[in-house]
Design a protein around this motif. Structure first.
Motif, PDB file in Angstrom:
ATOM      1  N   PRO A 129       0.804  -1.226   0.000  1.00  0.00           N
ATOM      2  CA  PRO A 129       0.000   0.000   0.000  1.00  0.00           C
ATOM      3  C   PRO A 129       0.838   1.278   0.000  1.00  0.00           C
ATOM      4  O   PRO A 129       0.497   2.248  -0.663  1.00  0.00           O
ATOM      5  CB  PRO A 129      -0.827  -0.094   1.285  1.00  0.00           C
ATOM      6  N   THR A 130       1.927   1.287   0.753  1.00  0.00           N
ATOM      7  CA  THR A 130       2.725   2.507   0.774  1.00  0.00           C
ATOM      8  C   THR A 130       3.947   2.391  -0.133  1.00  0.00           C
ATOM      9  O   THR A 130       4.859   3.202  -0.065  1.00  0.00           O
ATOM     10  CB  THR A 130       3.183   2.852   2.200  1.00  0.00           C
ATOM     11  N   LYS A 131       3.967   1.368  -0.959  1.00  0.00           N
ATOM     12  CA  LYS A 131       5.034   1.155  -1.952  1.00  0.00           C
ATOM     13  C   LYS A 131       6.406   1.005  -1.299  1.00  0.00           C
ATOM     14  O   LYS A 131       7.428   1.283  -1.917  1.00  0.00           O
ATOM     15  CB  LYS A 131       5.091   2.310  -2.969  1.00  0.00           C
ATOM     16  N   SER A 132       6.436   0.575  -0.027  1.00  0.00           N
ATOM     17  CA  SER A 132       7.727   0.481   0.648  1.00  0.00           C
ATOM     18  C   SER A 132       8.376  -0.889   0.470  1.00  0.00           C
ATOM     19  O   SER A 132       9.469  -1.120   0.940  1.00  0.00           O
ATOM     20  CB  SER A 132       7.572   0.804   2.133  1.00  0.00           C
ATOM     21  N   GLU A 133       7.689  -1.781  -0.214  1.00  0.00           N
ATOM     22  CA  GLU A 133       8.331  -3.032  -0.614  1.00  0.00           C
ATOM     23  C   GLU A 133       8.065  -3.236  -2.083  1.00  0.00           C
ATOM     24  O   GLU A 133       7.041  -2.799  -2.596  1.00  0.00           O
ATOM     25  CB  GLU A 133       7.789  -4.213   0.196  1.00  0.00           C
ATOM     26  N   VAL A 134       8.972  -3.911  -2.759  1.00  0.00           N
ATOM     27  CA  VAL A 134       8.815  -4.084  -4.200  1.00  0.00           C
ATOM     28  C   VAL A 134       9.021  -5.554  -4.564  1.00  0.00           C
ATOM     29  O   VAL A 134       9.530  -6.340  -3.760  1.00  0.00           O
ATOM     30  CB  VAL A 134       9.843  -3.237  -4.989  1.00  0.00           C
ATOM     31  N   ARG A 135       8.607  -5.894  -5.761  1.00  0.00           N
ATOM     32  CA  ARG A 135       8.909  -7.224  -6.264  1.00  0.00           C
ATOM     33  C   ARG A 135       9.836  -7.061  -7.469  1.00  0.00           C
ATOM     34  O   ARG A 135       9.499  -6.384  -8.434  1.00  0.00           O
ATOM     35  CB  ARG A 135       7.624  -7.945  -6.681  1.00  0.00           C
ATOM     36  N   TRP A 136      11.019  -7.666  -7.370  1.00  0.00           N
ATOM     37  CA  TRP A 136      12.006  -7.544  -8.442  1.00  0.00           C
ATOM     38  C   TRP A 136      11.696  -8.534  -9.544  1.00  0.00           C
ATOM     39  O   TRP A 136      11.270  -9.653  -9.267  1.00  0.00           O
ATOM     40  CB  TRP A 136      13.407  -7.837  -7.927  1.00  0.00           C
ATOM     41  N   ARG A 137      11.991  -8.116 -10.758  1.00  0.00           N
ATOM     42  CA  ARG A 137      11.910  -9.093 -11.840  1.00  0.00           C
ATOM     43  C   ARG A 137      13.044 -10.106 -11.662  1.00  0.00           C
ATOM     44  O   ARG A 137      12.857 -11.288 -11.822  1.00  0.00           O
ATOM     45  CB  ARG A 137      12.026  -8.391 -13.192  1.00  0.00           C
ATOM     46  N   ASP A 138      14.222  -9.638 -11.311  1.00  0.00           N
ATOM     47  CA  ASP A 138      15.342 -10.556 -11.107  1.00  0.00           C
ATOM     48  C   ASP A 138      16.084 -10.185  -9.821  1.00  0.00           C
ATOM     49  O   ASP A 138      16.988  -9.361  -9.821  1.00  0.00           O
ATOM     50  CB  ASP A 138      16.283 -10.497 -12.316  1.00  0.00           C
ATOM     51  N   SER A 139      15.674 -10.826  -8.729  1.00  0.00           N
ATOM     52  CA  SER A 139      16.263 -10.464  -7.447  1.00  0.00           C
ATOM     53  C   SER A 139      17.720 -10.928  -7.339  1.00  0.00           C
ATOM     54  O   SER A 139      18.492 -10.364  -6.564  1.00  0.00           O
ATOM     55  CB  SER A 139      15.437 -11.055  -6.304  1.00  0.00           C
ATOM     56  N   ASN A 140      18.103 -11.927  -8.128  1.00  0.00           N
ATOM     57  CA  ASN A 140      19.502 -12.373  -8.088  1.00  0.00           C
ATOM     58  C   ASN A 140      20.458 -11.279  -8.528  1.00  0.00           C
ATOM     59  O   ASN A 140      21.537 -11.125  -7.976  1.00  0.00           O
ATOM     60  CB  ASN A 140      19.714 -13.592  -8.988  1.00  0.00           C
TER      61      ASN A 140
END
Ligand code: ADP
Ligand code: MG
Length: 638
Positions: free
Chosen positions: A301-312
C-alpha cells in the motif's frame, strides 16, 4: 432480502486511509511525494503537536487549476496514470490517486494551489464527507496542503497515535528519508514553529548525509557504485567500526523511493560478514535506479516493498560492489579519543588524511615522522629484528611493502612459538604459492606499510606506519590470519591432519556423540578423525596439524556445543564457517604469550596478505591506527 451492500464512498475512503495513512508521518510521505511529482524544488513542512493538530506542506511545484483542484480529492483521481500500460512504466511517486481522498476522509483538509501562469490561486476544503466548493484565494505559485485534526472522525485510529514526541520522531525520519532520496531539493521542517531541518540543495548524497547526521559520519563513509545489468547503484557504506546496534541506519532507495528489501539487506550482511560481530549493523545508504519495467512497486500500500523481476541481479550487484570497495579500503579503525578529534583528517580509515595546507605544516610533519622513526629504532626488540636497510627494503611512502622473505607462502617461516613448532610436523620443502593469495595481491590495497614492530605487555604489537602508528591485538590478528588460511585451504580439500600415536578421548554429552553420525564428514574436512567410544565419550585418532594438542579437547567440546545448538543457523556452509573460526581462535596465540622478534615479523608479514585483516573472525577489530595528525593534535602542536 439481499445480503450484500455496496459501501458508501466515505467508508471506502476511510478503509483506504487505513492502508496508507497510519500516522502523521504517512500523511507527510504522501503529500511530499505529490510535491515532488509536481516538480517542486523547495518543500516546507510545518508540524504542530507531532502532526496530530496540524501538518502543512508548502511547495513551489506546478500547482493545479480550479478544475483539477475539485478533482484531486476524489478517490482514484490521478494525473499520473492514463492507460493500463502506464502502470508498468511508472516514473512518478504516486499513481493510485488515493492519497488526497484518504486524507480528506480522516482529517480536515485544505488545499490552496496556483499555477505559475495564472494570477489567481484557488482553494478547496474537505472534512470527512463534507466537500466544499472551490473558491478563489490568494497565494504564491505552487501548492499548500493543510491537514488539521488527523483522525478526528476515526476514534479507533486516534487512540493509536503516540505522544507528540514519538510522532515527531517518525515525521523527522520520514522527512530524512525523502530528503536522502532527493538531494537536489531544498527541505525545511519545523515543529511548533521551531526549525528541525533546513536542508539546502546538496550536490550528492554524502553532502545531504552530512547535513542530516553531521560531517563526522558522512566523511567516514566509503562511496561505492556500479552500473551493470540494468541496475545502477550509488551508495555509501560505513566502516565496520562505526556499525550500530540496530538496522535503523540502513537506507535503501529505489527510483527515488525509500524501500525495505531483504535481498539488498542480505547482500549487505554478506558483504560485512566476518568484518563485525553478527549483532551489529553497518551504517549504509544505497540508491538504486532500474527501468520501471524491471520492478513491480504496486505490491504494498505505501510502496515500501517491491517485487524484483530478477532479485539475483540485485543481490549479486550490491554484494559485489561492496566487496570490491572493501578490497581497496583500509578498514582499520582510526584512533578517536572523542568526537571532537574525529573531525581531523584522521577520521575514517578509508579516507586519506587531509593534505598539509602549508609548507610549514609539511615540515612539521616531516620532523615528527623522523623523530618517531628514531624512537622506534631505539625501541625495537634486540637487533635481531630486520631493521630498515638491513633486511627487506620498504618503500618510504604510499605503496605496500615488498614481500618479506617467506611471505606469499602458505606456512609461516620458522616461527618457534607459533604453532606448529619447527619439526612438529614435516613441512613441504618448498610450500606451493597459493594462487588465491596472488589474487588478493592483484588488487591494490591501502594497508599501511609497517616497520619496527615491538610487542608490549605480551598482548599487543606496535608498529610504525608511513603516517603514524598501528596497534595490533596479537590474538585477534593471528586468529584472522588462521581463519583466512583455513577457509582458503578448505575450499580445495581437507585441512592438513596429523595422526596421533595413541588415540585420545574427549568427554561430551550423549546427544553430542550422536552428532558424529550427521557431522562426521564436517570434522573430516577440518582434519579430524573421530569415532564414538562410549555413550558420552569420543575417541580422537587424528587432529588438524595447526591445532595444538592441548587445545583439541576444548575445541571439540565447543564445536559439539555449536552443532547441538538448534537456534543457530545450520546450513553446511555456515556450520563449517563457524567451526573454522572457532578453530582459528583456539589455534591462535593468546594475549599473554610472549613472542620472539621472528614470530612478530612472521605475523606482521601475514597481516598484509590477509584480506580483511583489520578484523578478527568475530568481527572485533585487530588493529587501531593512530595518525601523525592525531598525535600532533594530542600534543597540542596544531
Ligand atoms: P496520486 O499522487 O496517486 O496521483 P493523490 O491523491 O496523491 O494521487 O493526488 C491526486 C492528484 O492531485 C495528483 O495526481 C496530482 O495531479 C494532484 N496533486 C496532488 N498534490 C499536488 C501538488 N502538491 N501539486 C500539484 N498537483 C498535486
Ligand atoms: Mg500522491
Amino acid at each position: 432480502m439481499p445480503q450484500i451492500n455496496v459501501l458508501p464512498d466515505l467508508l471506502v475512503n476511510k478503509i483506504a486511509a487505513g492502508e496508507v495513512i497510519e500516522r502523521p508521518a504517512s500523511v507527510i510521505k504522501e503529500l511530499a511525494e505529490n510535491s515532488l511529482d509536481a516538480g517542486a524544488k523547495r518543500i516546507e513542512v510545518a508540524v504542530e503537536q507531532g502532526g496530530a493538530k496540524l501538518i502543512r506542506i508548502v511547495d513551489d511545484g506546478a500547482g493545479m487549476d480550479a478544475e483539477d483542484l475539485a478533482r484531486c480529492i476524489l478517490p482514484h483521481a490521478t494525473s499520473k496514470l492514463r492507460t493500463e500500460d502506464d502502470l508498468f512504466a511508472i516514473r512518478t511517486m504516486g499513481f493510485r490517486g488515493e492519497a488526497l481522498a484518504s486524507v480528506g476522509a480522516v482529517a480536515q483538509l485544505r488545499i490552496v494551489s496556483r499555477q505559475a501562469a495564472s494570477d489567481a490561486a484557488h482553494e478547496i476544503r474537505v472534512a470527512g464527507d463534507r466537500i466544499e466548493p472551490v473558491t478563489l484565494a490568494a497565494g504564491p505559485p505552487g501548492t499548500t496542503v493543510e491537514v488539521r485534526e488527523l483522525f478526528f472522525n476515526v476514534p479507533a485510529r486516534q487512540k493509536f497515535l503516540r505522544t507528540a514526541q514519538t510522532e515527531m520522531g517518525h515525521v523527522t525520519e520520514q522527512v530524512a528519508r525523502i530528503a536522502l532520496a532527493h538531494t537536489a531539493i531544498e527541505f525545511r521542517l519545523t515543529h511548533n514553529g521551531r526549525e528541525v531541518y533546513h536542508l539546502r540543495p546538496a550536490s550528492d548524497m554524502r553532502a545531504r548525509i552530512a547535513d542530516l547526521y553531521g560531517a563526522d559520519l558522512a566523511n567516514a563513509l566509503l562511496a561505492f557504485e556500479r552500473d551493470e545489468r540494468g541496475l545502477k547503484i550509488t551508495g555509501y557504506a560505513g566502516l565496520p567500526a562505526d556499525a550500530r546496534s540496530s538496522a535503523k541506519w540502513q537506507y535503501i532507495f529505489l527510483n527515488g523511493r525509500y524501500i525495505r528489501d531483504r535481498f539488498v539487506s542480505h547482500a549487505v550482511r554478506e558483504a560485512y560478514r566476518g568484518l563485525m560481530e553478527p549483532s551489529r549493523y553497518p551504517v549504509f545508504f544505497v540508491r538504486m535506479e532500474v527501468d520501471p519495467a524491471g520492478v513491480d512497486v504496486n505490491v504494498h500500500p505505501t510502496k515500501s516493498e517491491v517485487r524484483w523481476r530478477d532479485s539475483n541481479v540485485v543481490y549479486s550487484q550490491v554484494l559485489s560492489s561492496l566487496r570490491d570497495r572493501f578490497l581497496s579500503a583500509d578498514l582499520t579503525p582510526a584512533y578517536r579519543p572523542g568526537p571532537a578529534a574525529f573531525a581531523s583528517g584522521s577520521g575514517g580509515g578509508g579516507t586519506t588524511d587531509g593534505e598539509p595546507d602549508t609548507e610549514l605544516e609539511a615540515q612539521r610533519r616531516q620532523r615528527i615522522r623522523e623523530s618517531m622513526a628514531d624512537f622506534f629504532k631505539r625501541q625495537a626488540p634486540g637487533s635481531a629484528s630486520p631493521a630498515p636497510g638491513a633486511g627487506p627494503s620498504w618503500p618510504t611512502s604510499g605503496a605496500r611493502p615488498d614481500r618479506p622473505p617467506g611471505a606469499g607462502q602458505f606456512t609461516m617461516p620458522a616461527d618457534p612459538g607459533l604453532w606448529p613448532p619447527p619439526g612438529g610436523y614435516t613441512q613441504p620443502a618448498s610450500p606451493p604459492v597459493d594462487p588465491e593469495w596472488a589474487d588478493v595481491h592483484g588488487v591494490e590495497r591501502t594497508l599501511p606499510a609497517y616497520r619496527n614492530t615491538i610487542q608490549v605487555h605480551d598482548a599487543f604489537l606496535v608498529a610504525e606506519t608511513d603516517d603514524g602508528l598501528t596497534i595490533i591485538d596479537q590474538h585477534a590478528l593471528h586468529e584472522r590470519v588462521l581463519y583466512e588460511q583455513f577457509s582458503r585451504q578448505i575450499a580445495r580439500g581437507p585441512l592438513e591432519s596429523q595422526r596421533l600415536l595413541l588415540s585420545e578421548t574427549v568427554d561430551v554429552t550423549p546427544d553430542e556423540v550422536a552428532l558424529l553420525d550427521t557431522h562426521g564428514e564436517l570434522f573430516g574436512q577440518l582434519g579430524f578423525e573421530l569415532s564414538a567410544y562410549g555413550p558420552s565419550t569420543i575417541a580422537v585418532h587424528a587432529t588438524p596439524s595447526l591445532l595444538k594438542p592441548d587445545r583439541v579437547g576444548e575445541f571439540l567440546r565447543d564445536a559439539f556445543g555449536r552443532l547441538a545448538d538448534r537456534e543457530a543457523p545450520a546450513s553446511a556452509e555456515l556450520l563449517l564457517d563457524a567451526l573454522i573460526s572457532m578453530m582459528a581462535c583456539k589455534a591462535a596465540v593468546k594475549a599473554g604469550d610472549p613472542l620472539s622478534s621472528q614470530e612478530i615479523e612472521a605475523l606482521m608479514a601475514k597481516r598484509d596478505l590477509v584480506e580483511r585483516s583489520s578484523n578478527c573472525p568475530h568481527g572485533r577489530p585487530t588493529s587501531l591506527n593512530l595518525s601523525l595528525a592525531e598525535l600532533e593534535k594530542q600534543f597540542k602542536r596544531t
